[in-house]
Design a protein around this motif. Structure first.
Motif, short mmCIF file in Angstrom:
data_model
loop_
_atom_site.label_atom_id
_atom_site.label_comp_id
_atom_site.label_asym_id
_atom_site.label_seq_id
_atom_site.Cartn_x
_atom_site.Cartn_y
_atom_site.Cartn_z
N ILE A 1 -2.34 -4.22 0.60
CA ILE A 1 -2.20 -4.07 -0.74
C ILE A 1 -3.19 -5.17 -1.39
O ILE A 1 -3.06 -6.45 -0.94
CB ILE A 1 -0.62 -4.31 -1.35
CG1 ILE A 1 -0.94 -4.23 -2.75
CG2 ILE A 1 -0.17 -5.40 -0.60
CD1 ILE A 1 0.44 -4.16 -3.46
N PHE B 136 6.90 2.04 -2.08
CA PHE B 136 5.79 1.73 -1.17
C PHE B 136 6.28 1.51 0.60
O PHE B 136 6.17 0.49 0.99
CB PHE B 136 5.05 0.31 -1.52
CG PHE B 136 4.50 0.54 -3.13
CD1 PHE B 136 3.33 1.12 -3.05
CD2 PHE B 136 5.21 0.01 -3.82
CE1 PHE B 136 2.55 1.32 -4.30
CE2 PHE B 136 4.33 -0.15 -5.09
CZ PHE B 136 3.39 0.52 -5.52
N ARG C 35 -0.53 4.00 2.42
CA ARG C 35 -0.84 2.73 3.48
C ARG C 35 -1.81 1.83 2.87
O ARG C 35 -1.77 0.63 3.39
CB ARG C 35 -1.06 3.43 4.82
CG ARG C 35 -0.35 4.29 5.42
CD ARG C 35 -0.63 4.77 6.83
NE ARG C 35 0.23 5.66 7.32
CZ ARG C 35 0.26 6.20 8.52
NH1 ARG C 35 -1.07 5.76 9.36
NH2 ARG C 35 1.06 7.05 8.99
N LEU D 171 7.96 -10.03 6.31
CA LEU D 171 7.01 -9.02 6.56
C LEU D 171 6.32 -9.42 7.85
O LEU D 171 5.07 -9.86 7.89
CB LEU D 171 5.96 -8.89 5.43
CG LEU D 171 6.61 -8.46 4.20
CD1 LEU D 171 5.33 -8.49 2.88
CD2 LEU D 171 7.47 -7.07 4.08
N THR E 105 -2.91 -5.59 8.54
CA THR E 105 -1.73 -5.49 7.60
C THR E 105 -2.23 -6.69 6.63
O THR E 105 -2.25 -7.76 6.69
CB THR E 105 -0.38 -5.73 8.20
OG1 THR E 105 -0.54 -4.92 9.34
CG2 THR E 105 0.54 -5.32 7.26
N ASP F 260 5.39 2.85 3.18
CA ASP F 260 4.61 2.67 4.36
C ASP F 260 3.33 1.91 4.35
O ASP F 260 2.47 1.88 4.99
CB ASP F 260 4.23 4.03 4.66
CG ASP F 260 3.84 4.23 6.22
OD1 ASP F 260 4.12 3.41 6.85
OD2 ASP F 260 3.18 5.17 6.73
N LEU F 261 3.47 1.13 3.26
CA LEU F 261 2.25 0.38 2.74
C LEU F 261 1.60 -0.78 3.67
O LEU F 261 2.62 -1.43 4.19
CB LEU F 261 2.56 -0.24 1.31
CG LEU F 261 1.13 -0.82 0.79
CD1 LEU F 261 0.42 0.60 0.27
CD2 LEU F 261 1.49 -1.36 -0.83
N ARG F 262 0.52 -0.83 3.78
CA ARG F 262 0.13 -1.79 4.99
C ARG F 262 -1.02 -2.67 4.34
O ARG F 262 -1.29 -3.61 4.94
CB ARG F 262 -0.36 -1.12 6.15
CG ARG F 262 0.50 0.03 6.83
CD ARG F 262 0.29 0.47 8.24
NE ARG F 262 1.08 1.64 8.31
CZ ARG F 262 2.21 1.47 9.24
NH1 ARG F 262 2.65 0.17 9.48
NH2 ARG F 262 3.04 2.45 9.22
N PHE G 73 8.15 -6.37 -2.62
CA PHE G 73 8.00 -6.90 -1.46
C PHE G 73 9.21 -6.38 -0.54
O PHE G 73 8.92 -6.50 0.76
CB PHE G 73 7.53 -8.28 -1.12
CG PHE G 73 6.58 -8.86 -1.75
CD1 PHE G 73 5.20 -8.55 -1.55
CD2 PHE G 73 6.90 -9.74 -3.04
CE1 PHE G 73 4.12 -9.23 -2.23
CE2 PHE G 73 5.89 -10.36 -3.75
CZ PHE G 73 4.36 -9.84 -3.25
N LEU H 206 8.69 -3.21 2.14
CA LEU H 206 7.47 -2.67 2.50
C LEU H 206 7.84 -2.48 4.02
O LEU H 206 7.32 -3.41 5.08
CB LEU H 206 6.56 -3.76 2.31
CG LEU H 206 5.93 -3.88 0.89
CD1 LEU H 206 5.18 -5.15 0.84
CD2 LEU H 206 5.41 -2.81 0.15
N ILE I 65 -1.99 -8.46 2.38
CA ILE I 65 -1.60 -8.61 1.14
C ILE I 65 -2.70 -9.71 0.40
O ILE I 65 -2.69 -10.97 0.72
CB ILE I 65 -0.16 -9.35 0.95
CG1 ILE I 65 0.82 -8.03 1.46
CG2 ILE I 65 0.16 -9.53 -0.49
CD1 ILE I 65 2.38 -8.84 1.35
N GLY J 79 4.52 3.98 -6.20
CA GLY J 79 5.38 3.24 -5.16
C GLY J 79 6.34 4.38 -4.39
O GLY J 79 7.00 4.47 -3.40
#
Length: 875
Positions: free
Chosen positions: A606, A600, A578, A690, A670, A602-604, A622, A625, A672, A572
């Motif tokens: 996961i 995290f 991403r 999100l 994007t 810039d995570l898009r 979360f 994000l 999850i 993270g």
């Protein structure tokens, strides 16, 4: 006689003194006017203009000033970093000014109309400044003007008709502005014009046929505009023209055959237009032509053999058209050719062996056609070749042995063909090679160890073949390597640990092979790694902690292996990560929150699906994000610069119940996906923040509680799967507002109440709600009915009341049916009373409660079996 001579001498002396006095006075007036103009500059301390003071002689000492007969004739202060305007410029005080050059400074504002007062001006250069506004009409009064340059500014408006009055003009350059409107036909009056440069503006309309009357024209540049219509045939009259640039416009129609009359033409550049029809055979008459660019049009037919007459041609670019048939053998006669680009057409047949005669050829682009047959051996004799692009054809056979002679080759592109055989070892002799690109063929055998000797190699891509054996450890010697893609082959063995030491490596793609062992553990500080894809192998062990050193990492896909570890929350801290895909491994345990403030960011994407993660979902996972909290359509995909070559990331996501391979993953999707784990507890309501989320999959877990109302904020969500959990309560009415929702699966939970009604919910079938016996309404039933109980909002307290009533009714029946004494009589009396009065509602409720209890017991049994099957069923 002596007196006459004396008088004459005195007269001459008088007039000489008068003349000198007048000259001195005039120079002083001009100097004073120029000093007033200088006083308006924003940078008064300009070192180059330090000499502009009253104490110095303007004609002899001032920088950039040249006088003739004591009057200012030339003013040249080019590239002097002056910041100012022309508003105070002494136009009226410089009547003898012939040359004015203010180029490459920071002059701004408009060009004043008083410029028309400079009636003796011959040369005017204002290029590379910040001038704005329109070109004043008064420019037409400067009748002696021969050179007018105002390119690379911010001029707008149209080109004044009055420029057509400047009959002495030889060079007109207005390129690199924002000039609009059409090209005035009056420019056809400029009989002496040799250069007409109007490139990179916003000109529209067609080219006036009058331009064809400019017989002195040697260069015509109208590129980068919005000009349309066809090329006037009159341009064929420009027999002195050496360069014609019309590219990047909206021209259409056919290329006029009259262009073949331009006997002095050396450059013909028509690319990026909408020309159609065939190439005129008359172009073969242009004996001086060295560069022919017709790429990116809609030309069709066959390539005329007459082009083989262009003995001086060095560049032939017909890329991206609709040419068919085969390459004429005559193209092989162009011995001066250095670049041949015929890619992205519909050319067919075999590649002619005559191309082997082009001994000066350095660039050969034949990609994206329908060429078949084998690659001619003769191509390997082109010793000057540096770029060879033969990808996206139907070529077969093996790579010719003659390719070992291409010692100057820098890029060899052979992708998407039907090439067979092994990778020849002579490839290792190509020591200048920077890009070796051969994916999607039928190559087999081992990856040669000697590839590690090509020290200049930046891109090595051989994915989608039948390569086998182990990965050569020698590749780790390639200190310039930036992209390594050997994915989708049959490679086996371990990944050499030394690969973690390749500091230049940006892309490491070994997905879908048979690799075993553990991941490299020595990724060092300063690593350039952006994308690491080892998906679909047989790797074991833990996720190496040294990946935390890869601060540029954006894509990490370790899915479908045998990794055995806990959740790597330490990832993270990577600021640019991403995509995190760990699906289908042996990862386990709870996801523990980290003490870090930002995780995290810039995570898009996961994807933790098909693992054994357990316990509650931590809200902290979360909370930060940020990459999912903004709907940003301008997100850029990673830029892999290896050898100027482009690599596209791709991952597989489960969306709308289907597997989908997404290529532009970082800008479009994007996701999850936490499905098929052992998560418990409630769904965190923070997921509703999100708002960029497109896919949310939490199915096949043990989640409880209500569906958060906040999920109604996910305005762009397309796929929502919460099936096979233990969710209860109502479906939030807010979900009906999700107009982008195309797939919904809430099946096999404990949901009750009315199904929300809305545009998207009307498209969902029964399967979206299966196994929720308490749900009512479309599509599972006709409606919620008139029963006030079934129409009640099922809050927690209402459910508890219902459970208490159910317990009471169970106790009542037990007492009524025990079979002893008055209990049985009382029970039968109550039933008789209900039937005789016609009030069966209470009895119906009792029966319904019994039925519900039986069904729930059956579902618990089925759920246990379903969960077992679900954990062994990969999506």
């Amino acid at each position: 006689m002596m007196m006459v001579s004396s008088k004459t001498f005195s007269s001459l002396q008088f007039f000489t003194l008068l003349y000198l006095f007048t000259v001195t006075f005039a120079s002083t007036e001009e100097a004073t006017a120029l000093l007033k103009w200088k006083a308006t500059f924003k940078n008064q301390n300009n070192s180059l203009l330090a000499s502009w003071t009253p104490s110095f002689n303007a004609c002899t000492d001032w920088y950039g000033v040249i006088c003739f007969n004591g009057r200012v004739n030339t003013l040249t202060i080019t590239n002097s970093s002056v910041i100012g305007t022309l508003y105070a410029f002494p136009f009226s005080s410089l009547p003898f000014l012939e040359n004015l050059d203010l180029s490459m400074n920071n002059f701004s504002g408009t060009i004043p109309p008083e410029i028309g007062n400079l009636t003796n001006l011959v040369f005017l250069n204002l290029n590379i400044n910040q001038f704005s506004g329109t070109i004043p009409q008064q420019i037409g009064s400067v009748a002696k003007l021969q050179t007018l340059r105002i390119f690379d500014n911010h001029l707008n408006g149209s080109i004044p008709e009055e420029i057509g009055y400047l009959r002495s003009l030889t060079k007109l350059s207005l390129g690199g502005n924002f000039i609009t409107g059409s090209i005035p036909a009056s420019l056809g009056n400029l009989n002496n014009l040799s250069f007409l440069l109007l490139y990179q503006n916003q000109l529209s309309g067609s080219i006036p046929r009058e331009i064809g009357y400019l017989r002195s024209l040697t260069m015509l540049s109208l590129d980068y505009n919005s000009l349309n219509g066809s090329i006037p045939a009159s341009l064929g009259n420009l027999s002195n023209l050496s360069a014609l640039y019309l590219y990047d416009n909206h021209f259409s129609g056919s290329i006029p055959a009259s262009l073949g009359n331009m006997s002095n033409l050396s450059v013909l550049d028509l690319f990026d237009n909408h020309f159609s029809g065939s190439i005129p055979t008359s172009l073969g008459n242009l004996s001086n032509l060295s560069h022919l660019y017709l790429n990116n049009n809609q030309l069709s037919g066959s390539i005329p053999a007459s082009l083989g007459n262009l003995s001086n041609l060095s560049v032939l670019d017909l890329l991206d058209n609709h040419f068919s048939s085969s390459i004429p053998l005559e193209i092989g006669y162009l011995r001066s050719l250095t670049e041949l680009s015929l890619g992205m057409n519909s050319l067919n047949g075999s590649i002619p062996a005559s191309l082997g005669n082009l001994s000066n050829l350095s660039h050969l682009y034949l990609f994206d056609n329908h060429f078949s047959g084998s690659i001619p051996e003769e191509i390997g004799y082109l010793s000057s070749l540096t770029y060879l692009y033969l990808g996206n054809n139907s070529l077969n056979g093996s790579i010719p042995a003659s390719f070992g002679n291409l010692r100057n080759l820098e890029k060899m592109i052979l992708n998407d063909n039907n090439l067979i055989g092994e990778i020849p070892s002579f490839v290792c002799n190509l020591t200048s090679l920077e890009v070796l690109y051969m994916p999607r063929n039928n190559l087999k055998g081992k990856v040669p160890q000697c590839l590690g000797n090509i020290s200049s190699l930046q891109v090595l891509m051989m994915s989608h073949n039948n390569l086998s054996g182990e990965i050569p450890s020698s590749i780790s010697n390639l200190t310039s390597l930036q992209i390594l893609d050997l994915g989708r082959n049959n490679l086996e063995g371990a990944i050499p640990q030394c690969f973690g030491n390749i500091s230049s490596l940006q892309v490491f793609d070994m997905q879908n092979n048979k690799l075993t062992g553990t991941l490299p553990t020595n990724f060092g500080i300063g690593s350039s790694l952006i994308s690491l894809n080892l998906h679909g192998n047989e790797l074991e062990g833990e996720i190496p902690r040294s990946l935390a050193n890869c601060k540029k990492l954006q894509v990490l896909d370790l899915g479908d292996n045998h990794l055995n570890d806990t959740f790597p929350m330490w990832l993270g801290t990577l600021p640019e990560l991403r995509v995190l895909r760990l699906t289908s491994n042996k990862l386990h345990g709870p996801i523990r929150s980290s003490g870090a403030e930002i995780m995290f960011p810039d995570l898009r994407i996961i994807d933790l699906s098909n693992n054994a993660f357990s316990k509650d979902l931590p809200t902290s996972l979360f909370q930060h994000l940020k990459g999912m909290t903004t709907i940003d359509q301008t997100i850029k995909v990673p830029n892999y610069k290896g050898g100027g070559f482009y690599y596209q990331d791709s991952v597989v996501v489960v969306t709308k119940g289907l597997k989908l391979e997404v290529v532009k993953i970082l800008s479009l999707y994007t996701v999850i996906d936490l499905s098929n784990n052992k998560f418990e507890g409630r769904i965190p309501s923070v997921l509703g923040d999100l708002i960029a989320l497109r896919v949310l999959n939490m199915s096949h877990n043990g989640l409880k509680g209500h569906i958060p109302l906040s999920l109604g904020n996910l305005s762009v969500v397309e796929s929502l799967d919460l099936s096979f959990n233990q969710l209860s309560g109502e479906i939030p009415q807010q979900l009906a507002s999700l107009t982008s929702l195309e797939f919904l699966n809430l099946s096999h939970n404990y949901l009750q109440g009315c199904i929300p009604q809305g545009p998207q919910f009307h498209t969902f079938e029964n399967s979206s709600f299966d196994g929720n016996d308490g749900l009512r309404g479309f599509p599972v039933s006709k409606g919620c009915g008139n029963d006030p109980v079934s129409e009640t909002n099922y809050t927690v307290s209402a459910l508890e009341d219902q459970e208490r009533n159910s317990e009471f009714f169970n106790d009542f029946w037990k007492a009524a049916l025990m079979g002893y004494g008055s209990g049985l009589c009382i029970g039968l009396s109550i039933i008789y009373f209900l039937i005789s009065t016609g009030n069966l509602r209470w009895l119906a409720r009792i029966i319904e409660e019994l039925e519900h209890k039986i069904i729930m017991r059956r579902r618990k049994k089925q759920r246990g079996q379903g969960n077992y099957r679900g954990r062994n069923n990969r999506f």
